[in-house]
Design a protein around this motif. Structure first.
Motif, PDB file in Angstrom:
ATOM      1  N   MET A  14       0.786  -1.306   0.070  1.00  0.00           N
ATOM      2  CA  MET A  14      -0.075   0.019  -0.044  1.00  0.00           C
ATOM      3  C   MET A  14       0.954   1.268  -0.051  1.00  0.00           C
ATOM      4  N   THR A  15       0.534   2.167  -0.777  1.00  0.00           N
ATOM      5  CA  THR A  15       1.368   3.268  -0.985  1.00  0.00           C
ATOM      6  C   THR A  15       0.793   4.285   0.316  1.00  0.00           C
ATOM      7  N   ASP A  16       1.697   5.330   0.365  1.00  0.00           N
ATOM      8  CA  ASP A  16       1.565   6.351   1.407  1.00  0.00           C
ATOM      9  C   ASP A  16       0.113   7.001   1.159  1.00  0.00           C
ATOM     10  N   LYS A  17       0.039   7.512  -0.109  1.00  0.00           N
ATOM     11  CA  LYS A  17      -1.162   8.244  -0.410  1.00  0.00           C
ATOM     12  C   LYS A  17      -2.491   7.075  -0.227  1.00  0.00           C
ATOM     13  N   ASN A  36       6.299  26.074   8.263  1.00  0.00           N
ATOM     14  CA  ASN A  36       6.299  25.273   7.140  1.00  0.00           C
ATOM     15  C   ASN A  36       5.199  23.873   7.217  1.00  0.00           C
ATOM     16  N   ILE A  37       4.024  24.558   7.625  1.00  0.00           N
ATOM     17  CA  ILE A  37       2.953  23.688   7.558  1.00  0.00           C
ATOM     18  C   ILE A  37       2.183  23.658   6.329  1.00  0.00           C
ATOM     19  N   PRO A  38       2.427  22.431   5.540  1.00  0.00           N
ATOM     20  CA  PRO A  38       1.899  22.564   4.316  1.00  0.00           C
ATOM     21  C   PRO A  38       0.316  22.267   4.016  1.00  0.00           C
ATOM     22  N   PHE A  39      -0.262  22.963   3.297  1.00  0.00           N
ATOM     23  CA  PHE A  39      -1.569  22.614   2.782  1.00  0.00           C
ATOM     24  C   PHE A  39      -1.550  22.325   1.322  1.00  0.00           C
ATOM     25  N   ASP A  40      -1.821  21.203   0.716  1.00  0.00           N
ATOM     26  CA  ASP A  40      -1.726  20.938  -0.442  1.00  0.00           C
ATOM     27  C   ASP A  40      -2.556  19.969  -0.781  1.00  0.00           C
ATOM     28  N   PRO A  41      -3.568  20.421  -1.666  1.00  0.00           N
ATOM     29  CA  PRO A  41      -4.621  19.410  -2.223  1.00  0.00           C
ATOM     30  C   PRO A  41      -3.999  18.168  -3.146  1.00  0.00           C
ATOM     31  N   GLU A  42      -3.044  18.442  -3.516  1.00  0.00           N
ATOM     32  CA  GLU A  42      -2.476  17.391  -4.633  1.00  0.00           C
ATOM     33  C   GLU A  42      -1.803  16.225  -3.837  1.00  0.00           C
ATOM     34  N   LYS A  43      -1.684  16.220  -2.368  1.00  0.00           N
ATOM     35  CA  LYS A  43      -1.010  15.444  -1.764  1.00  0.00           C
ATOM     36  C   LYS A  43      -1.896  14.872  -0.492  1.00  0.00           C
ATOM     37  N   PRO A  44      -1.528  13.852  -0.174  1.00  0.00           N
ATOM     38  CA  PRO A  44      -2.347  13.114   1.001  1.00  0.00           C
ATOM     39  C   PRO A  44      -2.689  14.157   2.150  1.00  0.00           C
ATOM     40  N   ILE A  45      -3.774  14.246   2.702  1.00  0.00           N
ATOM     41  CA  ILE A  45      -4.217  15.305   3.773  1.00  0.00           C
ATOM     42  C   ILE A  45      -3.381  15.097   4.645  1.00  0.00           C
TER      43      ILE A  45
END
Length: 305
Positions: free
Chosen positions: A1-4, A286-295
């Motif tokens: 299983m991948t991280d995503k 550097n807390i990242p909010f990125d909809p293309e990555k896992p929550i």
């Protein structure tokens, strides 16, 4: 299983927990119950295909899956009365450390399950809690020993390298199909939830937040933070989180379950200030909010001042 894939599975499990916590809202409604059954079965199938215990290392008939299900049932039998015992003392601090549902004790990663089962065993076995076994709660020390033996058996029942190799290719293909089915199933759940927006708005919002999707089934630009006491691991409420990016600032406070769910915010790196009365403040960058990555799911532990 991948991280995503694992992140999506964790979101599905979080949604299942919300459903179980609010079962009285939808119990008896065929469409909801059918999807609930399908979600439980699909999560179970994903864990099976991920290679969690096709067979143990001695080729015994008792599979890792069977041991896990038995241990989850046994842990839940002990956990329910134990929570009531601790609340009756009252000792909410101890109760918070074993506040698990049947789902959490049965369907999770191996590491999480082992930690939760061990926590129940340890709390029940504390000398200070000896009255738990004599106070009419229907639990014996033998039942706790049985869970401990099952925990040890679960660790020992690792798949053989040969068995892992044999299923690896097929499992990857099956997992891809499973996660397509999972996405469709969760979108269907969101469609059903629209009918409850007028009467159970809080449930719908909590459910969608847990899944990490909006009311159209689209992924949030979001993050979920869990706030805990570093020394006791107890969940902390009313912790103030202030997020800043450039000239934009917003503030949220943790719930009674120690959670802060962020959604609908701009993509990018944020600076986070964590503040709580009687605790040392923290600044995280550097807390990242990125909809293309896992929550983003992050636990923040606070130290007493």
């Amino acid at each position: 299983m991948t991280d995503k894939q694992r992140q999506h599975l964790e979101a599905a499990e979080a949604g299942l927990q919300i459903l179980d916590d609010n079962h009285d809202i939808w119990t008896g409604q065929t469409a909801w119950e059918t999807k609930h059954t399908a979600l439980v079965d699909l999560i179970e199938h994903i864990y099976t295909k991920d290679g969690i215990g096709v067979t143990d290392n001695k080729g015994a008939a008792r599979t890792k899956k069977t041991i896990r299900l038995d241990n989850g049932k046994q842990a839940n039998i002990i956990c329910g009365p134990l929570k009531e015992f601790l609340l009756a003392l009252p000792d909410e601090t101890q109760e918070a450390t074993i506040h698990f549902s049947f789902t959490q004790l049965t369907y999770a990663t191996e590491k999480s399950l082992l930690a939760r089962w061990k926590q129940i065993i340890d709390v029940a076995s504390l000398p200070a809690n000896a009255a738990f076994f004599t106070g009419g709660y229907g639990i014996t020390t033998g039942m706790v020993s049985l869970l401990d033996a099952g925990r040890i058996e679960f660790v020992a029942a690792a798949p053989t390298p040969k068995a892992k190799r044999a299923i690896k290719g097929a499992a990857k293909t099956d997992l891809k199909a499973d996660f397509v089915d999972l996405a469709l199933l969760l979108t269907g759940y969101v469609n059903l939830a629209q009918g409850k927006l007028g009467t159970d708005t809080s449930f719908v919002e909590s459910f969608e937040n847990a899944l990490g999707i909006d009311n159209s089934g689209n992924r949030h630009e979001n993050a979920v933070f869990t706030l805990r006491n570093q020394a006791t691991n107890v969940l902390l409420d009313k912790v103030k989180l202030t997020f800043t990016k450039g000239t934009t600032t917003f503030l949220q406070k943790s719930t009674k379950k120690g959670l802060v769910t962020v959604k609908g915010k701009a993509q990018g790196n944020w600076t986070l200030l964590v503040e709580c009365e009687t605790y040392v403040s923290q600044t995280l960058i550097n807390i990242p909010f990125d909809p293309e990555k896992p929550i983003l799911k992050q636990t923040i532990k606070l130290v007493k001042a």
